[in-house]
Design a protein around this motif. Structure first.
Motif, PDB file in Angstrom:
ATOM      1  N   ASP B  37       0.814  -1.216   0.000  1.00 51.32           N
ATOM      2  CA  ASP B  37       0.000   0.000   0.000  1.00 51.32           C
ATOM      3  C   ASP B  37       0.850   1.269   0.000  1.00 51.32           C
ATOM      4  OD1 ASP B  37      -2.273  -1.793   0.362  1.00 51.32           O
ATOM      5  OD2 ASP B  37      -1.618  -1.938   2.434  1.00 51.32           O
ATOM      6  N   GLU B  40      -0.278   2.517  -5.795  1.00 49.08           N
ATOM      7  CA  GLU B  40      -1.267   1.660  -6.434  1.00 49.08           C
ATOM      8  C   GLU B  40      -1.273   1.956  -7.930  1.00 49.08           C
ATOM      9  OE1 GLU B  40      -2.864  -0.948  -7.205  1.00 49.08           O
ATOM     10  OE2 GLU B  40      -4.000  -1.039  -5.328  1.00 49.08           O
ATOM     11  N   VAL B  48      -1.244   5.912  -8.391  1.00 41.77           N
ATOM     12  CA  VAL B  48      -1.636   6.698  -7.230  1.00 41.77           C
ATOM     13  C   VAL B  48      -0.534   6.560  -6.192  1.00 41.77           C
ATOM     14  CG1 VAL B  48      -3.350   7.048  -5.419  1.00 41.77           C
ATOM     15  CG2 VAL B  48      -4.057   6.130  -7.632  1.00 41.77           C
ATOM     16  N   MET B  49      -0.023   7.668  -5.705  1.00 45.46           N
ATOM     17  CA  MET B  49       0.844   7.617  -4.543  1.00 45.46           C
ATOM     18  C   MET B  49      -0.085   7.524  -3.343  1.00 45.46           C
ATOM     19  SD  MET B  49       3.920   7.843  -5.809  1.00 45.46           S
ATOM     20  CE  MET B  49       4.727   7.838  -4.221  1.00 45.46           C
ATOM     21  N   LEU B  50      -0.001   6.421  -2.607  1.00 44.85           N
ATOM     22  CA  LEU B  50      -0.802   6.269  -1.395  1.00 44.85           C
ATOM     23  C   LEU B  50      -0.086   6.987  -0.242  1.00 44.85           C
ATOM     24  CD1 LEU B  50      -1.914   2.602  -2.053  1.00 44.85           C
ATOM     25  CD2 LEU B  50      -3.348   4.654  -2.117  1.00 44.85           C
ATOM     26  N   PRO B  51      -0.746   7.123   0.922  1.00 47.14           N
ATOM     27  CA  PRO B  51      -0.176   7.992   1.964  1.00 47.14           C
ATOM     28  C   PRO B  51       1.289   7.716   2.328  1.00 47.14           C
ATOM     29  CG  PRO B  51      -2.447   7.509   2.497  1.00 47.14           C
ATOM     30  CD  PRO B  51      -2.112   6.684   1.274  1.00 47.14           C
ATOM     31  N   GLN B  54       3.412   8.862  -0.593  1.00 51.40           N
ATOM     32  CA  GLN B  54       3.386  10.319  -0.723  1.00 51.40           C
ATOM     33  C   GLN B  54       4.293  10.978   0.307  1.00 51.40           C
ATOM     34  OE1 GLN B  54       1.602  11.981  -3.170  1.00 51.40           O
ATOM     35  NE2 GLN B  54       2.669  13.817  -2.492  1.00 51.40           N
ATOM     36  N   LEU B  57       7.769  10.566  -0.876  1.00 53.87           N
ATOM     37  CA  LEU B  57       7.984  11.432  -2.039  1.00 53.87           C
ATOM     38  C   LEU B  57       8.142  12.889  -1.607  1.00 53.87           C
ATOM     39  CD1 LEU B  57       8.060  11.635  -5.166  1.00 53.87           C
ATOM     40  CD2 LEU B  57       5.602  12.026  -5.098  1.00 53.87           C
ATOM     41  N   ASP B  58       7.271  13.347  -0.699  1.00 53.77           N
ATOM     42  CA  ASP B  58       7.364  14.734  -0.223  1.00 53.77           C
ATOM     43  C   ASP B  58       8.718  14.994   0.440  1.00 53.77           C
ATOM     44  OD1 ASP B  58       4.910  15.486  -1.186  1.00 53.77           O
ATOM     45  OD2 ASP B  58       3.868  15.460   0.741  1.00 53.77           O
TER      46      ASP B  58
END
Lengths: 436, 436
Positions: B37, B40, B48-51, B54, B57-58
């Motif tokens: 997860d 996705e 989709v970058m999931l939480p 993300q 990535l941030d």
């Protein structure tokens, strides 16, 4: 240490561009941002965020992140390319087609550039469905670039064809829980706009193409706004005029004698209680202990982040001076060494560097200090530049640094008040500046 | 305070999905990221970058920001929609057309979704031209989503059709200064990848559609890489095999007896010394004190940020356990309260909350702590989950908190070493963890 010093002479700023004649159709913030090298117009409805604008935007994104995460928002990012297939499934494709940018890939599959992402996010949730109700509410949000093929892009970032938007999507196990989540998100919007010190209003809004049963809009009160808002002075009625039949200006919830006050607004946020409109189409479900599998109840919540940036400048600035919400000013502090004769000028600059270093190590002021090293330019002109660009604090380094202890003049641009402080008092004074 | 507590039960994680059969064409990092997860798959080449993804990535974006700004990079953002007109002017349109996503707006104006932005940024500089040479070098960069209509998207983020890219563009007053800037940016790339503790190599690269006279590529050494790199053990020759004629494996700079070592690589960075290729087309010029107006000399420098994220996971992880560059792990610390009987379980949880609060107020650990409150699940299973997800530090709260002083077990997942520490020692130990 020298790594942390930022010199105005090296920043992409102060090109001294002037407003061209015949630009009367623009608004104050557009002029201020375009001619102060904050944002540059690129082609119809598309813009470049220049370094000062980008810094403010990045800070605004961090404020939004903080507020969304404070209510349990989990940040994600969805694709920009949204399959036409999904938009047709939700029956939004034909309605929205006029304003969608559409394209086909090399395999002839059709997409739009997502203006909002109800389809993609609900489809994502369907992959994980049914989700245990214990995991709900789930509040996903993203802050990404969105696209709308506007007929008439206008006022720079206020109505662009590409824009940065925060979109949150909530999933709950029941209608009443979804309503609670809806209220929580609306409250976080109010906290966000208050934290930015902005004059805003929350009004009832239309659900339009997105749909749902309840909708609210958040507006900045500004004559530049394209929306017409109606307020009743007697009751709590506050609404976008779109919702009122026949352009009536009589309050629909009071009596016939009660005239509504009208005011233009810049829409910066829009919330929708969606119900099961999308979850029923894409089969986003949850598993309940008492009732088995059920559809999730959704809400969606947008903030036009780049529009909010310019809208803030629009409502806070004066004709010649940019004012930012202080929290998101590109830099908090500009140090101005006086001109003086050679030896004095060198001393002013050296002291400015030391001061910059001393402030940069304060946890709240890291990377927040610039030094206007253009000593060939008069102090008055540079002071004008600094006030024009809206640094919240300007520190003048001049003759009084020869006193014991040395004295610095600090100007708060919000009030134009000056204080004359020693280095210790100056650091005390600045230690309370909130930054992000 | 409770606002800062993050509970694993509320995170979008641990759905216990398993790898479907027949997914043998994927790579280790794809499996790890998709079934944990992190990311996705949405539709062909789009994700989709999931939480968790993300957050990583941030953080990666912030590391890149720091390194780019340390060499004077100024962050901007350019439009996604790049006018075909500009791409035709630079004569890149026809060459690149196969891999461009193209579209027309409502006024029939044609655009591509920018894969790189030499045209837009040089056109921007032309608006400010001629620029005083004193202002140069200017190093603009952006970190935005880019698009390429790949024939065969592959390996999730490693070859997607939408991806996050950092692209920097430098402008200098002369060829020699441009070369200096080029070297400075290359050095910052090496610093960045070293800071992420990644095994990488810098090799000579092809200039291709982008052009220029000198080009280098930065690669992660991995069997999943699609590029074939050649290394000479005797001299400094290091090159992408694309540059070597006839697939030769003999070193072109040594002698005929010297066999090159070959190795696959994942390209994570690419730099180009462009000269005046774009500035001559778009008229980006500078004003020199000695020679009047002259073209600017450019460089451009890319980092595939989302590819770097997955590439890091690919080279650092083992088959079952995700390992991140520690600096960008989604969360640094996972606290695991033991199960125990009722009263004990409550005490373990309460102590975990207090511990989380105590760590969250440490400047380097704000928002870096999660509490795995799923006490209905065995400690062993949760420990397995935590190691699988790659939290750099796991703290077990169990029986030994009843000692005086209470003792916590902290596990460093990079070495799998345990330490048994009091709260004060634990805080000392964690105070040196670098975060961003």
């Amino acid at each position: 240490m020298s790594n942390s010093r930022r010199f105005v002479s090296k920043l992409f700023q102060n090109f001294g561009r002037v407003e061209p004649e015949g630009s009367s159709q623009t608004c104050q913030s557009q002029i201020l941002m375009q001619y102060n090298d904050i944002v540059e117009s690129c082609h119809s409805g598309c813009y470049v965020m220049l370094p000062f604008g980008q810094r403010a935007l990045d800070k605004l994104v961090r404020v939004v992140d903080e507020e969304m995460q404070a209510i349990g928002g989990q940040k994600i990012s969805l694709p920009t390319l949204a399959p036409a297939k999904l938009w047709k499934k939700s029956e939004r494709w034909d309605d929205a087609l006029n304003e969608l940018f559409t394209l086909k890939d090399r395999h002839n599959v059709q997409y739009c550039l997502g203006p909002t992402h109800e389809e993609l996010v609900t489809n994502l949730m369907a992959m994980y469905s049914p989700i245990s109700e214990k995991r709900l509410p789930i509040k996903f949000y993203q802050i990404t670039r969105k696209f709308r093929d506007e007929m008439k892009p206008k006022h720079l970032l206020l109505r662009g064809r590409e824009f940065e938007m925060k979109d949150m999507y909530s999933f709950d196990a029941s209608e009443s829980e979804a309503r609670e989540t809806y209220d929580i998100v609306c409250e976080s919007y109010s906290r966000l706009f208050s934290r930015l010190e902005l004059p805003f209003a929350k009004v009832e809004g239309a659900t339009g193409n997105i749909g749902g049963s309840i909708s609210h809009e958040f507006h900045l009160m500004s004559s530049v706004g394209e929306d017409k808002l109606l307020f009743c002075e007697k009751c709590s009625f506050r609404s976008n005029s779109e919702l009122v039949k026949d352009q009536s200006t009589v309050c629909p919830t009071c009596d016939a004698d009660c005239q509504l006050r009208t005011s233009p607004g810049i829409e910066i946020g829009h919330t929708f209680l969606l119900g099961t409109k999308y979850s029923s189409v894409f089969k986003s479900t949850c598993m309940k202990s008492d009732r088995g599998i059920d559809l999730t109840h959704m809400g969606c919540y947008g903030i036009g982040v780049s529009r909010l940036l310019q809208g803030s400048v629009e409502v806070l600035s004066s004709e010649n001076k940019i004012r930012w919400p202080r929290l998101i000013a590109p830099y908090q502090i500009c140090i101005l060494p006086h001109k003086g004769i050679k030896a004095a000028a060198e001393q002013y600059l050296a002291t400015s560097l030391t001061l910059s270093d001393a402030l940069n190590v304060m946890p709240n002021l890291k990377h927040e200090v610039v030094i206007d090293d253009r000593q060939q330019i008069s102090l008055g002109k540079r002071l004008f530049d600094a006030k024009r660009l809206g640094y919240p604090y300007i520190i003048v380094v001049g003759k009084r640094i020869q006193e014991n202890p040395p004295i610095f003049e600090i100007i708060e641009t919000s009030t134009n008040e000056s204080h004359f402080l020693s280095i210790d008092s100056l650091k005390d004074f600045l230690s309370t500046v909130e930054t992000i």
